[in-house]
Write a protein that holds these residues in place. Structure first.
Motif, short mmCIF file in Angstrom:
data_model
loop_
_atom_site.label_atom_id
_atom_site.label_comp_id
_atom_site.label_asym_id
_atom_site.label_seq_id
_atom_site.Cartn_x
_atom_site.Cartn_y
_atom_site.Cartn_z
N THR A 51 -13.41 28.09 -3.19
CA THR A 51 -14.51 27.91 -3.77
C THR A 51 -14.66 29.06 -4.85
O THR A 51 -13.83 29.97 -4.43
N PRO A 52 -15.82 29.07 -5.70
CA PRO A 52 -15.89 30.20 -6.67
C PRO A 52 -16.30 31.29 -5.79
O PRO A 52 -15.76 32.65 -6.19
N GLU A 53 -16.88 31.25 -4.54
CA GLU A 53 -17.35 32.66 -3.74
C GLU A 53 -16.07 33.14 -3.22
O GLU A 53 -15.84 34.34 -3.04
N GLU A 54 -15.04 32.25 -2.80
CA GLU A 54 -13.91 32.34 -1.95
C GLU A 54 -13.12 33.24 -3.02
O GLU A 54 -12.37 34.31 -2.80
N LEU A 55 -12.92 32.68 -4.38
CA LEU A 55 -12.26 33.34 -5.25
C LEU A 55 -12.66 34.63 -5.48
O LEU A 55 -11.95 35.68 -5.96
N LYS A 56 -14.05 35.05 -5.79
CA LYS A 56 -14.46 36.13 -5.96
C LYS A 56 -14.08 37.36 -4.80
O LYS A 56 -13.62 38.41 -5.19
N ALA A 57 -14.12 36.51 -3.69
CA ALA A 57 -13.97 37.64 -2.42
C ALA A 57 -12.40 38.13 -2.52
O ALA A 57 -11.98 38.91 -2.14
N LEU A 58 -11.70 36.86 -2.65
CA LEU A 58 -10.26 36.97 -2.60
C LEU A 58 -9.75 37.97 -3.87
O LEU A 58 -8.85 38.88 -3.76
N SER A 59 -10.56 37.95 -4.98
CA SER A 59 -10.07 38.79 -5.97
C SER A 59 -10.45 40.22 -5.57
O SER A 59 -9.53 41.13 -5.98
N LYS A 60 -11.45 40.58 -4.99
CA LYS A 60 -11.75 41.78 -4.61
C LYS A 60 -10.66 42.44 -3.64
O LYS A 60 -10.37 43.45 -3.63
N SER A 61 -10.42 41.38 -2.60
CA SER A 61 -9.32 41.67 -1.56
C SER A 61 -8.00 41.98 -2.36
O SER A 61 -7.41 42.88 -2.05
N LEU A 62 -7.76 41.48 -3.42
CA LEU A 62 -6.53 41.68 -4.14
C LEU A 62 -6.53 43.29 -4.90
O LEU A 62 -5.60 43.89 -4.92
N GLY A 63 -7.87 43.33 -5.35
CA GLY A 63 -8.23 44.85 -5.86
C GLY A 63 -7.80 45.68 -4.86
O GLY A 63 -7.34 46.80 -5.14
N ASP A 64 -8.26 45.49 -3.69
CA ASP A 64 -8.22 46.40 -2.56
C ASP A 64 -6.60 46.83 -2.30
O ASP A 64 -6.16 48.04 -2.12
N VAL A 65 -5.91 45.82 -2.24
CA VAL A 65 -4.32 45.62 -1.90
C VAL A 65 -3.77 46.40 -3.05
O VAL A 65 -2.78 47.42 -2.64
N GLU B 130 -5.35 35.53 -8.99
CA GLU B 130 -5.12 36.35 -10.02
C GLU B 130 -5.75 36.24 -11.35
O GLU B 130 -6.35 36.91 -11.71
N GLY B 131 -6.02 34.79 -11.52
CA GLY B 131 -6.85 34.46 -12.64
C GLY B 131 -8.29 35.00 -12.48
O GLY B 131 -8.89 35.44 -13.47
N GLN B 132 -8.68 34.94 -11.37
CA GLN B 132 -10.04 35.42 -11.01
C GLN B 132 -9.92 37.06 -11.09
O GLN B 132 -11.05 37.56 -11.85
N TYR B 133 -9.05 37.69 -10.67
CA TYR B 133 -8.89 39.15 -10.66
C TYR B 133 -8.90 39.66 -12.28
O TYR B 133 -9.51 40.60 -12.50
N ARG B 134 -8.14 38.70 -13.00
CA ARG B 134 -8.25 39.14 -14.35
C ARG B 134 -9.46 38.96 -15.10
O ARG B 134 -9.78 39.67 -15.83
N GLN B 135 -10.09 38.06 -14.55
CA GLN B 135 -11.63 37.75 -15.09
C GLN B 135 -12.37 38.71 -14.70
O GLN B 135 -13.25 39.48 -15.50
N ASP B 136 -12.08 39.48 -13.74
CA ASP B 136 -12.91 40.57 -12.68
C ASP B 136 -12.59 41.85 -13.67
O ASP B 136 -13.36 42.79 -13.44
N ASN B 137 -11.30 42.01 -14.04
CA ASN B 137 -10.81 43.26 -14.71
C ASN B 137 -10.56 43.05 -16.25
O ASN B 137 -9.24 42.99 -16.29
N PRO B 138 -11.39 42.73 -16.88
CA PRO B 138 -10.86 42.09 -18.29
C PRO B 138 -10.16 43.36 -19.05
O PRO B 138 -9.22 42.97 -19.88
N ASP B 139 -10.19 44.76 -18.76
CA ASP B 139 -9.50 45.92 -19.17
C ASP B 139 -7.91 45.77 -18.98
O ASP B 139 -7.11 46.46 -19.54
N LEU B 140 -7.56 44.65 -18.15
CA LEU B 140 -6.08 44.67 -17.67
C LEU B 140 -5.63 43.50 -18.59
O LEU B 140 -4.25 43.43 -18.33
#
Lengths: 304, 165
Positions: free
Chosen positions: A192-206, B119-129
Motif C-alpha cells: 500500500t502507499p503507506e507501507e511503501l512510505k514506511a519501507l522507503s524510510k526503512s531503506l533510508g535507515d539501512v 526503490e521507486g518510492q525511495y527515489r521519489q522521497d529523495n529526488p536529489d539522488l
C-alpha cells in the motif's frame, strides 16, 4: 567458513518465535488462498510444520535480491558525493581484475552480479556495497604498483560482500521492523502507499547505516576476515598471494605522509600485514612472479 | 547367503546416490547463474539458469552441486546460487517472471521487503539522488562479458591457465 551464520542463528530463533505466535493467533495468512495458516495446522500437522519452517527460513535475513536493491541505494548515495572516473578503459580494466577474483571467491555470483567502479578521488579508499557493488578510488589505484596488488585490494572488498559485513550489524533489526510493520500483509503482491512510505524510510535507515562504513570501516575483526579471504581468492584466481602484502607495505609507507580515507578507517597496518602473512603460511601458498602480460596491461591501463 | 550379502553391499553402495536421485530440487535465487562443466571456479560454462528455475540435484562435491538443469543439461552450480527455500516473485525486476515456476503458496511465504517498488518510492522521497541512480544504472550495465573475461584470464595466465583449484 562463512561469517553470515552468526547473525542468522540468533535471528532465526526470534523469527521462529514470532512465527509461532502469529500462527497461534491465526493471523498469518497465505496470499494465494487467504486461509489462516492456523487452520492448515489443524488440518494437516505436517503442512503446518512446513509452513513454520518456510516462514522462519524466509525471514531470517535479507534475501539476495533485497541485498542487491539495498546495494543500489547505498551506491547511489556514494555517487552523490563521488564521481566516476571519465576513463572507460580504466574502468573496464579494473572491472576485469575484479571479475577474476570474484569468480574465484566463495560466492562467485551475486543476484545482479559483481560490478566495479573507479571513483575520481585522491583519497585512498575502497568500499563494497551490499550485493557486489565495489568502489575503489583513483588514490587507491595510485598506491598499487601492479595487477597482483590491485587484485588483492579488490579481493578484500569481495570478501566484505561475501561475509555480508555491510548488512550483518543492521539487518536483523531492520528485518524485524519490516515484519512487524507489514504483519500479515507482508505476503501481498503489492504494498500500500503507506507501507511503501514506511519501507522507503526503512531503506533510508539501512543505507545510512551501511554508508557510514565507507568512512568508518568495519572494525578490526571484519577487516582481518576480509584480508584472509582476499589472499585465498586472489591466489585461487592465479594471482600472487603476496600481492595484498606488498600493497599493505606500500600503504604503511604512504600512511606516514597522508591522512584520512583508508588510513583512518582501516586498522593498524602492522596487524593486517601479520594476518596476511599468517594466511599465506597456513594455506601454504607459494609466491608467484607477476606475469609479464599482467605487468604490461596494468601499466597501460593504470599508469598510462 | 553370499549372494544376499553381495546384493546388500551393492544396495548400501547405491543408497546415497539413490536418495539424491529421488528428486531433490533447489531453486535458483540469482537473476542468472552459470552452470559449469566441472565443480571448479574457472571451468567452462555449459548453460545459464535463471531466477526461480528449479534444478534437480544429482550430487554434491564440496561447494558445488551437480545438477540437471532444464533441457536436460548436466553441470555444476556453486552452492551459493541455489536455495531450498521458496523465492519471492520480485515486482518490477526482470528476474520476477521466472518465479512462476514456484508454487503460489511458496512465493507467498517467502516474504519481501526491499524491491524495485520500494526503490521507486525511495527515489521519489529523495529526488536529489536522481542523477546518482543513473550512475548506478550505468555501473550495473557495465558487465564483464564471459568471453572478455576468458580472454583476460588467459592472457594474464590466470584462472584455468594459472593454478585455480
Amino acid at each position: 567458513m562463512r561469517a553470515r551464520t552468526t547473525w542468522a542463528l540468533g535471528f532465526a530463533g526470534a523469527a521462529l518465535a514470532a512465527g509461532l505466535v502469529a500462527i497461534g493467533c491465526q493471523t498469518l495468512k497465505t496470499a494465494a488462498e487467504g486461509k489462516p495458516i492456523g487452520n492448515a495446522i489443524a488440518k494437516d500437522l505436517a503442512t503446518g510444520a512446513k509452513a513454520v519452517k518456510q516462514y522462519r527460513d524466509a525471514n531470517q535475513g535479507f534475501t539476495d535480491s533485497e541485498e542487491h536493491y539495498i546495494g543500489r541505494s547505498v551506491s547511489a548515495n556514494l555517487f552523490a558525493s563521488y564521481s566516476p572516473v571519465a576513463s572507460e578503459a580504466l574502468g573496464a580494466y579494473v572491472s576485469r581484475v575484479g571479475a577474476a577474483v570474484a569468480q574465484a571467491s566463495d560466492r562467485p555470483e551475486t543476484f545482479g552480479g559483481y560490478r566495479f567502479q573507479v571513483l575520481d578521488a585522491d583519497e585512498v579508499n575502497a568500499f563494497a556495497a551490499p550485493g557486489g557493488f565495489i568502489f575503489v578510488t583513483r588514490g587507491m589505484l595510485a598506491l598499487c604498483e601492479d595487477e597482483d596488488m590491485l587484485a588483492g585490494v579488490l579481493a578484500h572488498e569481495v570478501g566484505h560482500v561475501i561475509a555480508r559485513h555491510g548488512l550483518a550489524a543492521i539487518e536483523s533489526e531492520q528485518k524485524k521492523k519490516i515484519i512487524f510493520m507489514l504483519g500479515e500483509d507482508m505476503v501481498k503482491d503489492h504494498f500500500t502507499p503507506e507501507e511503501l512510505k514506511a519501507l522507503s524510510k526503512s531503506l533510508g535507515d539501512v543505507v545510512g547505516g551501511v554508508k557510514n562504513l565507507y568512512n568508518n570501516g568495519y572494525g578490526t575483526g571484519p577487516e582481518a576476515e576480509a584480508d584472509r579471504y582476499a589472499v585465498t581468492y586472489a591466489a585461487r584466481a592465479g594471482y600472487d598471494p603476496e600481492g595484498l602484502h606488498r600493497f599493505l607495505l606500500g600503504m604503511k609507507k604512504a600512511a606516514n605522509t597522508a591522512k584520512g580515507g583508508m588510513f583512518a578507517s582501516h586498522p593498524d597496518v602492522d596487524d593486517r600485514l601479520e594476518t596476511v602473512r599468517e594466511t599465506i603460511s597456513e594455506t601454504r601458498l607459494r609466491p608467484l612472479a607477476p606475469a609479464t602480460a599482467r605487468a604490461e596491461r596494468f601499466r597501460a591501463a593504470v599508469k598510462g | 547367503m553370499r549372494r544376499l550379502l553381495k546384493t546388500l553391499i551393492v544396495l548400501a553402495a547405491l543408497a546415497p546416490a539413490a536418495a539424491l536421485a529421488a528428486g531433490t530440487f533447489m531453486t535458483v535465487k540469482l537473476r542468472e547463474a552459470s552452470v559449469r562443466s566441472g565443480p571448479k571456479h574457472f571451468k567452462p560454462v555449459v548453460a545459464t539458469v535463471r531466477y526461480g528455475e528449479q534444478v534437480e540435484i544429482v550430487s554434491r562435491q564440496k561447494d558445488w552441486y551437480e545438477v540437471l538443469a532444464s533441457g536436460g543439461v548436466k553441470g555444476y552450480l556453486h552452492e551459493t546460487v541455489v536455495t531450498d527455500r521458496p523465492v519471492a516473485k520480485i515486482q518490477g525486476d526482470s528476474a520476477g517472471t521466472g518465479a512462476d515456476r514456484v508454487s503460489k503458496d511458496e512465493i507467498a511465504l517467502a516474504g519481501k521487503g526491499f524491491n524495485p517498488q520500494v526503490e521507486g518510492q525511495y527515489r521519489q522521497d529523495n529526488p536529489d539522488l536522481a542523477e546518482a541512480f543513473r550512475k548506478v544504472d550505468a555501473m550495473e550495465r557495465r558487465e564483464v562479458g564471459r568471453e572478455e573475461l576468458e580472454r583476460f584470464l588467459s592472457e594474464g595466465k590466470l584462472g584455468d591457465a594459472g593454478r585455480a583449484e
